[in-house]
Design a protein around this motif. Structure first.
Motif: not given
Length: 434
Positions: A370-380, A419-434
């Motif tokens: 779901h790249p559109h969801l990842a995009e929303a997390v990063r934009a947020f 903060f914990p959820g956002l940090t973990r989410s961004l780390a996952a996006l970086r791991l996925a290369g998103s």
């Protein structure tokens, strides 16, 4: 200009009182002079032999003798002119007394050669070679050195012209014929100076390159307990106890002109050691301004990835700053500049993919599906945790962004609004290369 017996040694103020000194005093002085550089020693054993004046050349020999009788004043004038006209000589690289002695030796040499109507002898040129090497060791640029010689020759020529008696026009005419001879002295001496200066600079640079390479390799290897690292640091002008900053560049291909970067950063404040290592260039710095350092790197390597470690004290701090820069480089794209201070989180996580993958797998999987969801997390995150600002960035209604954030939380179990959820989410996006 070179050394040699004086044209009129008895009239030279520099040798006044020689006859009054005891033999043992003269022996002590001779022994002390033997330890001086060649061009700072008094001209050898004046008068060791008479001036060999060719027939018909007596008027020019007499002009040379007249100039030498006032040599002290001429030496001072030339020394003043060099200081006034050449800024580098006002920096203290060459002590004034050193310059004064060298000027005197030069004048004595050319006056003797002029009186004998001859170019410089090889041994006289050898003295100038030693001076060129010594000026290189003192840090004097070769262009300033050659300019100083031209100043000296100019003032000597003016002194010779002034010495021509007003009622002897034939002497003035004969003096004009010496211009070619004087120019030959200028040419041979300047060539000798430039050649020996360049040879010494090349030798110094080769030794410096070796010292820089060894210093960086020891930092990379972490071998900091012996005496070699602080000794090398000191030889390169670093304070081993001072603060170090290390910059690492990923340049790629064959574009490894570390020498050009070294010359560029040498013009900045502080001390710097630049070394090429494979596809990377490492720059260890102390006392400089970090923005100026990264700007210099970008000017030399426009497309490189540039990473700067944190400023840290001591040699172990230099090793830690190197690690900072290497980790930061791993998360820096080509053409970008990053600092460990800004990228510390992602830099620290570099190399931990396998260890973190189980923790971040749900987010990486969701980002892939779901790249559109990842995009929303990063934009947020980029919008300062503002849903409405994130919507404007994405061209979406704020409610749509809020829905996507909620959906992300449902799929991963991580609330990106915390903060914990956002940090973990961004780390996952970086791991996925998103």
């Amino acid at each position: 200009m070179n050394d040699g017996p004086a044209v009129d040694a008895a009239a030279n103020d520099g040798d006044a009182g020689t006859a009054d000194r005891l033999p043992e005093d003269r022996d002590v002085e001779a022994e002390a002079d033997a330890h001086l550089p060649l061009d700072l020693r008094p001209s050898a054993s004046r008068p060791s032999r008479p001036v060999n004046v060719p027939p018909g050349w007596e008027p020019i020999a007499e002009l040379a003798a007249i100039v030498e009788r006032h040599l002290d004043a001429l030496v001072e004038r030339i020394t003043d002119c060099i200081h006034d006209e050449i800024p580098t000589y006002r920096t203290g690289l060459v002590p004034r007394e050193d310059l004064r002695h060298s000027v005197r030796r030069n004048l004595e040499g050319i006056l003797f050669g002029l009186a004998e109507h001859r170019p410089p002898h090889p041994e006289e040129v050898a003295v100038r070679r030693e001076l060129g090497s010594r000026r290189a060791l003192q840090g004097m640029p070769v262009d300033a050195l050659i300019q100083a010689y031209h100043v000296g020759y100019r003032e000597l020529w003016l002194a010779l012209v002034d010495a021509v008696p007003g009622d002897e026009p034939q002497t003035a005419t004969q003096l004009l014929t010496t211009a070619t001879l004087v120019w030959q002295w200028v040419h041979e001496v300047a060539d000798a100076l430039a050649e020996s200066h360049a040879s010494t600079v090349r030798s110094l640079e080769a030794r410096a390159v070796g010292a820089r390479q060894r210093f960086v390799e020891l930092l990379v290897g972490g071998d900091l307990d012996g005496e070699e690292v602080p000794r090398l640091a000191g030889s390169l002008g670093f304070d081993p106890a001072g603060e170090f900053t290390v910059m690492v560049l990923r340049v790629g291909g064959d574009d490894l002109d570390a020498v050009e970067l070294q010359h560029t950063v040498d013009r900045l404040a502080g001390r710097h050691a630049v070394v090429a290592r494979g596809t990377q260039v490492v720059c260890v710095s102390q006392g400089g301004e970090e923005r100026a350092l990264t700007t210099a790197a970008r000017n030399v390597f426009a497309a490189a990835a540039v990473a700067l470690g944190s400023r840290r004290p001591g040699l172990r701090g230099a090793r830690a700053s190197l690690t900072d820069a290497e980790l930061t480089l791993a998360v820096t794209d080509d053409g970008d500049t990053s600092t460990f201070e800004d990228a510390w989180l992602w830099a620290t996580l570099t190399g931990a993919d396998e260890r973190l993958r189980p923790l971040l797998a749900d987010g990486a999987d969701a980002a892939g599906r779901h790249p559109h969801l990842a995009e929303a997390v990063r934009a947020f995150a980029d919008a300062g945790f503002s849903v409405s600002q994130a919507g404007r960035r994405l061209g979406l209604h704020a409610n749509t962004v809020a829905y996507r954030l909620d959906r992300w939380a449902e799929l991963t179990g991580w609330d990106p609004r915390s903060f914990p959820g956002l940090t973990r989410s961004l780390a996952a996006l970086r791991l996925a290369g998103s």
